[in-house]
Design a protein around this motif. Structure first.
Motif, short mmCIF file in Angstrom:
data_model
loop_
_atom_site.label_atom_id
_atom_site.label_comp_id
_atom_site.label_asym_id
_atom_site.label_seq_id
_atom_site.Cartn_x
_atom_site.Cartn_y
_atom_site.Cartn_z
N TRP A 208 59.64 -26.81 -5.18
CA TRP A 208 59.67 -27.52 -6.67
C TRP A 208 61.16 -27.60 -6.81
CZ3 TRP A 208 61.98 -25.23 -11.09
CH2 TRP A 208 61.81 -26.03 -12.32
N GLU A 211 62.30 -31.07 -5.03
CA GLU A 211 61.78 -31.98 -5.68
C GLU A 211 62.48 -32.47 -7.12
OE1 GLU A 211 57.82 -31.40 -6.95
OE2 GLU A 211 56.98 -31.33 -4.69
N GLN A 213 65.73 -32.17 -7.48
CA GLN A 213 66.98 -32.73 -7.11
C GLN A 213 68.15 -32.05 -7.79
OE1 GLN A 213 66.33 -36.97 -6.95
NE2 GLN A 213 65.32 -36.84 -4.92
N GLU A 217 69.63 -30.79 -0.96
CA GLU A 217 68.62 -30.19 -0.35
C GLU A 217 68.72 -29.19 0.81
OE1 GLU A 217 64.87 -32.40 2.26
OE2 GLU A 217 66.19 -33.64 1.18
#
Length: 318
Positions: A208, A211, A213, A217
């Motif tokens: 989550w 996702e 961002q 990453e």
């Protein structure tokens, strides 16, 4: 993201996984490193969880009142070193339990079991149960050492062990091999629930965070954020079992090695509920979260960084 397989990044292939045997070493090492930082919180949590036994038996001393005052009480009674009581046994427990847990979970990932619906939860629970069984003697000794203090501040039964080896010898001589696994009936459910919650929620939380961002990453901050979210779920489901496990491990035994206060997991749960109320199952929740939170975060962070080094070494070796 599972603990042993990274999800593919956008436009990139997944990172290479490491062998289960390597995950055994890395998982054990990461959790031992975390234990060094969180053991003082474990000492405080153990004493808060044992304190209710005195009240249930008709005596009412309460030397430990809340987290901060309990830390001060431990330092006054045992000195600064008292905050690291049971550290050697704690390191032994973390190495054994998490080594087995990471190894078994890695095998499940390698076999593709975690890709099935509910696979992460089941694999985490089974791996945790096996790890808890192997590490149970070390947890028994850790709990008894952390409960020991001066008479004026004592809560729970005092076993008067001098060291880890001395405790092993005493338990072996008085209770035999089975005595080293006394209390395992409370430990296995505790670690099963905690392991399943940790692995499942960490995977979901980290995915989550990626996702959203908010963070790069591949940054270590992603694992940090995922661990912080996961720690809330772990503390919520694990604390009642942790209270029961602490009571079972620390209780005195008779000549046959049977517990004098509780006959097992169910008996301990019922007695705590009836004599101290349901909220007693969350005794030490503050210190439990303060320990489980940093321990989960540091364990996952150290594990992830060590794993990156191992993967890098594999690439350099080829």
């Amino acid at each position: 993201m599972s603990l042993t397989q990274a999800q593919p990044a956008s436009g990139r292939e997944a990172r290479e996984t490491v062998a289960p045997a390597v995950d055994l070493v890395l998982g054990a090492s990461a959790c031992c490193l975390a234990c060094v930082f969180t053991n003082p919180l474990e000492v405080v949590k153990t004493r808060l969880q044992l304190q209710g036994e005195l009240q249930a038996r008709g005596t009412y001393p309460r030397p430990y009142r809340g987290f901060v005052t309990s830390v001060v009480a431990v330092v006054r009674a045992d000195g600064l070193c008292g905050l690291q009581k049971g550290l050697a046994a704690g390191l032994l427990y973390q190495g054994l339990m998490n080594g087995v847990r990471f190894y078994c979970y890695s095998l499940a990932c390698q076999a593709g079991l975690t890709q099935r619906p509910g696979g992460t939860v089941v694999a985490g629970a089974v791996a945790g149960a096996l790890g808890a069984f192997v590490g149970s003697p070390a947890y028994l000794i850790k709990t008894q050492l952390q409960a020991q203090t001066v008479a004026a501040m004592a809560v729970g039964h005092q076993h008067h062990h001098q060291s880890v080896l001395g405790a092993l010898e005493t338990i072996w001589r008085q209770q035999g091999l089975a005595g080293l696994w006394r209390g395992v009936g409370g430990a296995v459910p505790r670690v099963m629930v905690g392991s399943a919650a940790q692995l499942a929620t960490f995977a979901s939380a980290k995915a989550w965070v990626q996702e959203q961002q908010w963070l790069p990453e591949d940054s270590w901050l992603v694992a940090l954020a995922g661990g912080m979210i996961s720690s809330v779920a772990v503390a919520a489901v694990m604390t009642p079992f942790d209270v029961v496990s602490t009571r079972l491990y620390n209780q005195p035994v008779d000549g046959t090695g049977r517990g004098q206060l509780y006959s097992g997991l169910a008996d301990c749960l019922v007695k705590i509920w009836r004599q101290e109320g349901p909220l007693a199952l969350y005794k030490g929740l503050g210190p439990a979260y303060l320990r489980l939170g940093p321990h989960t975060i540091l364990s996952m962070l150290f594990w992830d960084e060590l794993r990156k080094l191992a993967t890098r070494g594999q690439h350099q070796g080829t």
